[in-house]
Scaffold this motif. Structure first.
Motif, mmCIF file in Angstrom:
data_model
loop_
_atom_site.group_PDB
_atom_site.id
_atom_site.type_symbol
_atom_site.label_atom_id
_atom_site.label_comp_id
_atom_site.label_asym_id
_atom_site.label_seq_id
_atom_site.Cartn_x
_atom_site.Cartn_y
_atom_site.Cartn_z
ATOM 1 N N ALA A 21 0.699 -1.066 0.096
ATOM 2 C CA ALA A 21 0.231 0.372 -0.159
ATOM 3 C C ALA A 21 0.785 1.208 -0.384
ATOM 4 O O ALA A 21 0.964 2.364 -0.456
ATOM 5 C CB ALA A 21 -1.372 -0.215 1.133
ATOM 6 N N VAL A 22 1.427 1.528 0.682
ATOM 7 C CA VAL A 22 2.843 2.184 0.546
ATOM 8 C C VAL A 22 3.464 3.045 -0.461
ATOM 9 O O VAL A 22 3.721 4.247 -1.613
ATOM 10 C CB VAL A 22 3.928 2.627 1.567
ATOM 11 N N LYS A 23 3.487 1.384 -1.322
ATOM 12 C CA LYS A 23 4.524 1.454 -2.676
ATOM 13 C C LYS A 23 3.962 1.995 -3.744
ATOM 14 O O LYS A 23 3.724 2.613 -4.947
ATOM 15 C CB LYS A 23 5.515 0.510 -2.693
ATOM 16 N N ARG A 42 8.719 1.814 8.739
ATOM 17 C CA ARG A 42 7.085 2.180 9.307
ATOM 18 C C ARG A 42 6.928 3.567 8.392
ATOM 19 O O ARG A 42 7.352 5.069 9.597
ATOM 20 C CB ARG A 42 7.000 2.496 10.559
ATOM 21 N N VAL A 43 7.132 3.895 7.798
ATOM 22 C CA VAL A 43 6.442 5.659 7.117
ATOM 23 C C VAL A 43 5.235 5.616 6.830
ATOM 24 O O VAL A 43 4.503 4.953 7.621
ATOM 25 C CB VAL A 43 7.047 5.096 5.075
ATOM 26 N N GLU A 44 4.673 6.667 6.390
ATOM 27 C CA GLU A 44 3.952 7.630 6.887
ATOM 28 C C GLU A 44 3.293 6.712 6.244
ATOM 29 O O GLU A 44 2.076 7.644 4.964
ATOM 30 C CB GLU A 44 3.810 8.947 6.844
ATOM 31 N N LEU A 45 2.045 6.267 5.979
ATOM 32 C CA LEU A 45 1.251 4.849 4.896
ATOM 33 C C LEU A 45 0.040 6.457 5.124
ATOM 34 O O LEU A 45 -0.575 6.621 6.229
ATOM 35 C CB LEU A 45 0.610 4.098 6.136
ATOM 36 N N GLN A 46 -0.543 6.546 3.695
ATOM 37 C CA GLN A 46 -1.696 7.446 4.019
ATOM 38 C C GLN A 46 -3.264 7.011 3.911
ATOM 39 O O GLN A 46 -4.296 6.797 3.249
ATOM 40 C CB GLN A 46 -1.747 8.567 2.733
ATOM 41 N N THR A 47 -2.580 5.645 3.365
ATOM 42 C CA THR A 47 -4.476 4.081 2.738
ATOM 43 C C THR A 47 -5.058 3.985 3.948
ATOM 44 O O THR A 47 -4.375 3.528 5.052
ATOM 45 C CB THR A 47 -3.700 3.098 1.933
ATOM 46 N N PRO A 48 -5.957 4.024 4.779
ATOM 47 C CA PRO A 48 -6.531 3.481 5.133
ATOM 48 C C PRO A 48 -6.535 1.788 5.463
ATOM 49 O O PRO A 48 -5.970 0.801 4.489
ATOM 50 C CB PRO A 48 -8.186 3.936 4.699
ATOM 51 N N ALA A 49 -6.114 1.875 6.386
ATOM 52 C CA ALA A 49 -5.665 0.791 6.768
ATOM 53 C C ALA A 49 -6.194 0.306 8.973
ATOM 54 O O ALA A 49 -6.403 0.290 9.235
ATOM 55 C CB ALA A 49 -3.980 0.520 7.893
ATOM 56 N N PRO A 76 -7.112 6.857 7.925
ATOM 57 C CA PRO A 76 -7.925 6.762 8.848
ATOM 58 C C PRO A 76 -7.055 5.001 9.372
ATOM 59 O O PRO A 76 -6.823 4.379 8.376
ATOM 60 C CB PRO A 76 -8.832 6.028 8.450
ATOM 61 N N ALA A 77 -7.316 4.646 10.777
ATOM 62 C CA ALA A 77 -6.801 4.347 10.836
ATOM 63 C C ALA A 77 -7.385 3.415 11.858
ATOM 64 O O ALA A 77 -7.890 4.289 12.503
ATOM 65 C CB ALA A 77 -5.249 3.375 10.767
ATOM 66 N N VAL A 78 -7.104 1.903 12.030
ATOM 67 C CA VAL A 78 -8.008 1.635 13.642
ATOM 68 C C VAL A 78 -6.761 -0.009 14.040
ATOM 69 O O VAL A 78 -6.376 -0.503 13.033
ATOM 70 C CB VAL A 78 -9.436 0.480 13.153
#
Length: 185
Positions: A21-23, A42-49, A76-78
């Motif tokens: 998802a990051v790439k 641990r990069v700044e993932l923008q994708t809802p996770a 957005p993340a949970v």
């Protein structure tokens, strides 16, 4: 529909789904079950996770591997820590994972506002008796989704998520089996 792509996985598959998802910006949503990510990933993932971890996981310690990825996620993340769950809990309670992952995917890929309510504080997931710890972020006004006019069947989404989950579990299991066979040689 190649405009609606999600990635999910267990253990190494969870790690791979996050990294994919990051790439790859085509991936619009991700779910990781007991997935690990090393600090450099641990990069700044923008994708809802959606992150699942197990209280009794002795393979992937939630506080060392899963929770830190949730912490750096910018979309957005949970994060859910499940009671009495070990590393392979998705094998013993697949319905739990299929239910939440399919609804998570459907929420973001089909912009379903009603299903999003499952994941917000005081929604179904936060009140699920199987969860020991629940955290969410990114559900502020900028992430409120428009009401969907999509009439596609939720059952299709559940079936797709179940297949993805099953394939991910199979791949993770196959890697472990092959590794154990190699050790025995």
């Amino acid at each position: 529909d190649t405009s609606r792509i999600g990635a999910a996985g267990h253990s190494l598959g969870g790690r791979s789904s996050i990294n994919a998802a990051v790439k790859d910006e085509r991936i619009g949503v991700v779910a990781s079950i007991a997935g690990s990510n090393i600090e450099s990933e641990r990069v700044e993932l923008q994708t809802p996770a959606l992150f699942f971890a197990g209280e009794n996981d002795t393979v992937i310690a939630p506080q060392l591997w899963v929770e830190p990825m949730y912490d750096v996620c910018q979309g957005p993340a949970v994060y859910v820590l499940l009671k009495n769950a070990g590393h392979g809990a998705c094998f013993t309670d697949p319905e739990l994972y299929a239910y939440y992952i399919s609804n998570w995917f459907y929420t973001w890929l089909y912009e379903d506002q009603e299903l999003k309510e499952i994941f917000v504080p005081n929604g179904n997931m936060s009140n699920d008796v199987r969860s020991m710890e629940y955290k969410s972020k990114g559900f502020a006004s900028e992430y409120i989704l428009p009401k969907s006019n999509n009439t596609s069947s939720l059952n299709k989404s559940i079936i797709i998520a179940s297949i993805i989950l099953s394939v991910g579990i199979f791949a993770s299991t196959l890697i472990v089996v092959l590794y154990k066979l190699k050790i025995r040689e």
